[in-house]
Design a protein around this motif. Structure first.
Motif, PDB file in Angstrom:
ATOM      1  N   LYS A 258       0.828  -1.204   0.000  1.00 23.36           N
ATOM      2  CA  LYS A 258       0.000   0.000   0.000  1.00 23.36           C
ATOM      3  C   LYS A 258       0.865   1.257   0.000  1.00 23.36           C
ATOM      4  O   LYS A 258       0.604   2.218  -0.746  1.00 23.36           O
ATOM      5  CB  LYS A 258      -0.925  -0.013   1.214  1.00 23.36           C
ATOM      6  CG  LYS A 258      -1.886   1.157   1.277  1.00 23.36           C
ATOM      7  CD  LYS A 258      -2.810   1.047   2.485  1.00 23.36           C
ATOM      8  CE  LYS A 258      -3.773   2.217   2.559  1.00 23.36           C
ATOM      9  NZ  LYS A 258      -4.672   2.116   3.752  1.00 23.36           N
ATOM     10  N   ALA A 259       1.915   1.248   0.824  1.00 22.95           N
ATOM     11  CA  ALA A 259       2.800   2.413   0.891  1.00 22.95           C
ATOM     12  C   ALA A 259       3.566   2.595  -0.414  1.00 22.95           C
ATOM     13  O   ALA A 259       3.793   3.732  -0.864  1.00 22.95           O
ATOM     14  CB  ALA A 259       3.777   2.248   2.059  1.00 22.95           C
ATOM     15  N   LEU A 260       3.949   1.471  -1.051  1.00 14.97           N
ATOM     16  CA  LEU A 260       4.656   1.557  -2.320  1.00 14.97           C
ATOM     17  C   LEU A 260       3.773   2.187  -3.398  1.00 14.97           C
ATOM     18  O   LEU A 260       4.236   3.017  -4.194  1.00 14.97           O
ATOM     19  CB  LEU A 260       5.116   0.167  -2.764  1.00 14.97           C
ATOM     20  CG  LEU A 260       5.909   0.101  -4.066  1.00 14.97           C
ATOM     21  CD1 LEU A 260       7.229   0.853  -3.931  1.00 14.97           C
ATOM     22  CD2 LEU A 260       6.153  -1.349  -4.476  1.00 14.97           C
ATOM     23  N   MET A 261       2.496   1.803  -3.424  1.00  6.57           N
ATOM     24  CA  MET A 261       1.574   2.381  -4.395  1.00  6.57           C
ATOM     25  C   MET A 261       1.449   3.892  -4.191  1.00  6.57           C
ATOM     26  O   MET A 261       1.414   4.669  -5.154  1.00  6.57           O
ATOM     27  CB  MET A 261       0.190   1.730  -4.267  1.00  6.57           C
ATOM     28  CG  MET A 261       0.141   0.239  -4.616  1.00  6.57           C
ATOM     29  SD  MET A 261       0.682  -0.129  -6.298  1.00  6.57           S
ATOM     30  CE  MET A 261       2.379  -0.608  -5.989  1.00  6.57           C
ATOM     31  N   ALA A 262       1.384   4.314  -2.938  1.00  8.05           N
ATOM     32  CA  ALA A 262       1.237   5.739  -2.637  1.00  8.05           C
ATOM     33  C   ALA A 262       2.472   6.523  -3.075  1.00  8.05           C
ATOM     34  O   ALA A 262       2.360   7.627  -3.632  1.00  8.05           O
ATOM     35  CB  ALA A 262       0.987   5.926  -1.143  1.00  8.05           C
ATOM     36  N   VAL A 263       3.645   5.948  -2.844  1.00  9.28           N
ATOM     37  CA  VAL A 263       4.890   6.612  -3.237  1.00  9.28           C
ATOM     38  C   VAL A 263       4.974   6.731  -4.755  1.00  9.28           C
ATOM     39  O   VAL A 263       5.334   7.780  -5.295  1.00  9.28           O
ATOM     40  CB  VAL A 263       6.106   5.844  -2.680  1.00  9.28           C
ATOM     41  CG1 VAL A 263       7.406   6.367  -3.301  1.00  9.28           C
ATOM     42  CG2 VAL A 263       6.171   5.972  -1.170  1.00  9.28           C
ATOM     43  N   CYS A 264       4.627   5.645  -5.450  1.00  3.11           N
ATOM     44  CA  CYS A 264       4.690   5.653  -6.914  1.00  3.11           C
ATOM     45  C   CYS A 264       3.695   6.657  -7.511  1.00  3.11           C
ATOM     46  O   CYS A 264       4.015   7.356  -8.484  1.00  3.11           O
ATOM     47  CB  CYS A 264       4.408   4.255  -7.454  1.00  3.11           C
ATOM     48  SG  CYS A 264       5.752   3.083  -7.159  1.00  3.11           S
TER      49      CYS A 264
END
Length: 324
Positions: A258-264
């Motif tokens: 979830k955090a990776l999606m937000a960063v991307c």
């Protein structure tokens, strides 16, 4: 012409550099014993240099004197020096000089205890047998403190800055990856040595940061410094095993899905979590440089797993998406 104390100090530095260079050679079979011998030599020269400096560079201050009597049986007023086998005056030992420097408050007791611990290891290496993996581990802890104490004393006594030198011992995990100290059985003689060293190391530390031994830990951080040791994560069976603590894992692998999606989504103007994205992401799960799979209930064979990603994975995505 340089004073005797400074000439001897130069020799002390050369001896310590030699000790460190030999210790940091992984394939040098006698490296630990050689380090102990040379480090003791360096400290003896440093202590003598300081003692000379405090006594007007009069070399006689280093000579061991003997009590003698006149023909009438009275104590002689003239000093007589104890001679060695060559007929030259015998000088004070390192331990004797260190005790005198501690008594004069030029050096702290922790540095003396460190020297005594290293002397025991040096003596056992020269006169009896080689150290085993457990004593090798203790040698690094003691040796690291020895080098640190040497640098502190040199700065205090001769106002020298060692920033231009790499005055550090290579971490044990790099130079001795195969040593498993936990399974070693000590002989009676080795047990006595280990017990003596433990009796010296009470965990105390002086105001000037002298130490008996130093606990060596490795932390991996990003660094652009040219002197930094370069390492990389690997699944190769012959790679040196490095065990990271929980907080170190959390710091390195800081993004869940979830955090990776937000960063991307914030980093790229054309990011979409579609099939093309997952075709890039999924192969990277096999490379610990980019991701690890962690058990949510460690030790439970039925536990669920979860992927966590490092910041390095963004360098791969940068090649496929436009930066915001």
């Amino acid at each position: 012409m340089r004073a005797r104390s400074l000439q001897m100090f130069d020799k002390a530095v050369s001896a310590m550099i030699a000790a460190i260079e030999i210790y940091n050679k992984p394939t040098f079979e006698y490296r630990e014993e050689s380090f102990a011998v040379l480090a003791i030599n360096a400290w003896e020269l440093l202590a003598k240099a300081k003692y000379l400096k405090e006594n007007g560079n009069k070399v006689a201050c280093l000579y061991v004197t003997m009590k003698v009597k006149t023909a009438a049986g009275e104590p002689s007023k003239r000093a007589k020096y104890k001679l060695n086998r060559t007929g030259n005056p015998m000088t004070f030992s390192l331990e004797e000089l260190a005790e005198r420097l501690v008594a004069a408050k030029h050096m702290d007791a922790e540095a003396l205890k460190n020297i005594q611990a290293l002397l025991v290891i040096r003596d056992s290496a020269i006169h009896f047998y080689n150290t085993n993996p457990l004593l090798s581990q203790r040698l690094q802890e003691i040796g690291t403190a020895t080098v640190r104490n040497f640098v502190i004393a040199s700065g205090d006594w001769f106002n020298v800055d060692f920033s231009e030198y790499n005055f550090h011992l290579m971490p044990l995990a790099f130079v001795n990856p195969g040593g498993a100290a936990e399974g070693i059985i000590l002989s009676r003689e080795e047990q006595r040595i280990a017990s003596f060293i433990e009796s010296l190391d009470n965990g105390a530390e002086s105001k000037r940061q002298y130490a008996v031994s130093v606990n060596v830990q490795m932390n991996f951080i990003k660094s652009a410094a040219k002197e930094a040791i370069k390492v990389q994560l690997s699944n190769h069976p012959d790679a040196v095993p490095i065990h990271l603590k929980e907080e170190q894992l959390n710091a390195k692998y800081q993004y869940d899905y979830k955090a990776l999606m937000a960063v991307c989504a914030k980093r790229y103007t054309d990011f979409v979590a579609n099939t093309a994205f997952h075709e890039i992401r999924k192969p990277l799960l096999k490379d610990q440089k980019y991701a690890i799979i962690r058990e949510l209930d460690p030790g439970n064979p039925r536990t669920a797993t979860k992927a966590f990603y490092s910041e390095a994975i963004l360098s791969v995505f940068d090649k496929h998406y436009a930066r915001a």
